[in-house]
Design a protein around this motif. Structure first.
Motif, PDB file in Angstrom:
ATOM      1  N   ILE A   1       0.835  -1.201   0.000  1.00 43.64           N
ATOM      2  CA  ILE A   1       0.000   0.000   0.000  1.00 43.64           C
ATOM      3  C   ILE A   1       0.868   1.248   0.000  1.00 43.64           C
ATOM      4  CG2 ILE A   1      -1.626   1.340   1.393  1.00 43.64           C
ATOM      5  CD1 ILE A   1      -2.855  -1.375   2.252  1.00 43.64           C
TER       6      ILE A   1
ATOM      7  N   LEU B   1      -2.017  -3.869  -6.469  1.00 40.51           N
ATOM      8  CA  LEU B   1      -2.929  -3.733  -5.334  1.00 40.51           C
ATOM      9  C   LEU B   1      -4.382  -3.657  -5.797  1.00 40.51           C
ATOM     10  CD1 LEU B   1      -2.670  -3.457  -2.225  1.00 40.51           C
ATOM     11  CD2 LEU B   1      -2.806  -0.985  -2.551  1.00 40.51           C
TER      12      LEU B   1
ATOM     13  N   TYR C   1      -9.024  -0.022   7.319  1.00 40.16           N
ATOM     14  CA  TYR C   1      -7.780   0.424   6.692  1.00 40.16           C
ATOM     15  C   TYR C   1      -7.439   1.859   7.096  1.00 40.16           C
ATOM     16  CZ  TYR C   1      -7.365  -3.766   3.919  1.00 40.16           C
ATOM     17  OH  TYR C   1      -7.197  -5.072   3.535  1.00 40.16           O
TER      18      TYR C   1
END
Length: 246
Positions: A115, A128, A170
């Motif tokens: 990320i 991703l 997240y």
């Protein structure tokens, strides 16, 4: 998105090629955890995997290629979606799956490395996106079945519901660095469910097409002739001409 945190020990059929891929991807994950994306070196991965450098360069080409294949493998190892017959239970299961992934020591570190790399490397970003595209699509089917059962409104965007479950987790993991636990995961699932039931994720109806104007531009008809009343022309009659001569 729960999956085993190590690739080693999960050998698949396929002979030497499969074993080489498994070893290389396990070494890639080890290097990501220890050094991050920008410390990922092809030579070091090859040495760690016990394979020749030329094999790694020929098959994967670049660190980004290694990461892309690793994310593909992790997506394939992920647990299948839940299908409990209840949308609430399914979304809770999804949240628990995400929690298991992001809090796993190795797997969480792997995601954080990729990320972080995705913010400045387009190939890492593409890897991703592909990973999460597969996982969201897998879990979206649970939401679609809930719509079919009448638990959620018609027209609900299933993928957006799934994203809404994991987004707060997240955010805490990567932005605020707050703890993420089972209570947080359950609350995230219930919030997404409440919004979905209220119609927050219903796709907007397409706007009706504007009717075409048969008069055309500047008031002209389709055949190029002017529409509307015709103004009389300045015509001089015979009597008027006679008066003018007189």
């Amino acid at each position: 998105m729960e999956q085993e945190s190590r690739l080693v020990g999960m050998q698949r059929p396929g002979g030497r090629t499969a074993r080489v891929r498994e070893a290389v991807l396990a070494a890639t994950q080890d290097e990501l955890v220890e050094r991050g994306f920008h410390g990922l070196a092809m030579d070091q991965v090859a040495a760690r995997a016990g394979v020749g450098k030329t094999t790694v360069y020929r098959r994967w080409g670049s660190p980004a290629g290694l990461v892309a294949d690793l994310m593909t493998e992790l997506a394939e190892q992920s647990s299948p979606r839940a299908d409990t017959g209840s949308v609430e239970a399914d979304l809770r299961a999804n949240a628990a799956s995400v929690l298991g992934a992001v809090t796993d020591r190795r797997l969480g570190a792997t995601f954080q490395a990729v990320i972080a790399a995705a913010t400045c490397d387009e190939e890492a970003a593409a890897a991703l996106r592909a990973f999460y595209g597969r996982r969201v699509a897998e879990w979206a089917r649970s939401v679609e079945r809930a719509v079919e059962r009448g638990e959620l409104p018609e027209g609900t965007d299933a993928a957006e519901v799934v994203r809404a479950v994991s987004a707060p987790l997240y955010y805490r993991l990567l932005v605020t660095k707050e703890p993420v636990d089972a209570d947080v995961a359950a609350r995230s699932a219930l919030q997404a469910l409440a919004a979905a039931r209220a119609g927050a994720f219903v796709r907007p109806a397409p706007s009706p097409a504007a009717p075409s104007d048969p008069s055309g531009p500047a008031g002209e008809g389709g055949d190029g002739e002017r529409s509307g009343p015709v103004r009389p022309q300045n015509v001089t009659t015979a009597d008027q001409r006679s008066e003018m001569r007189g």
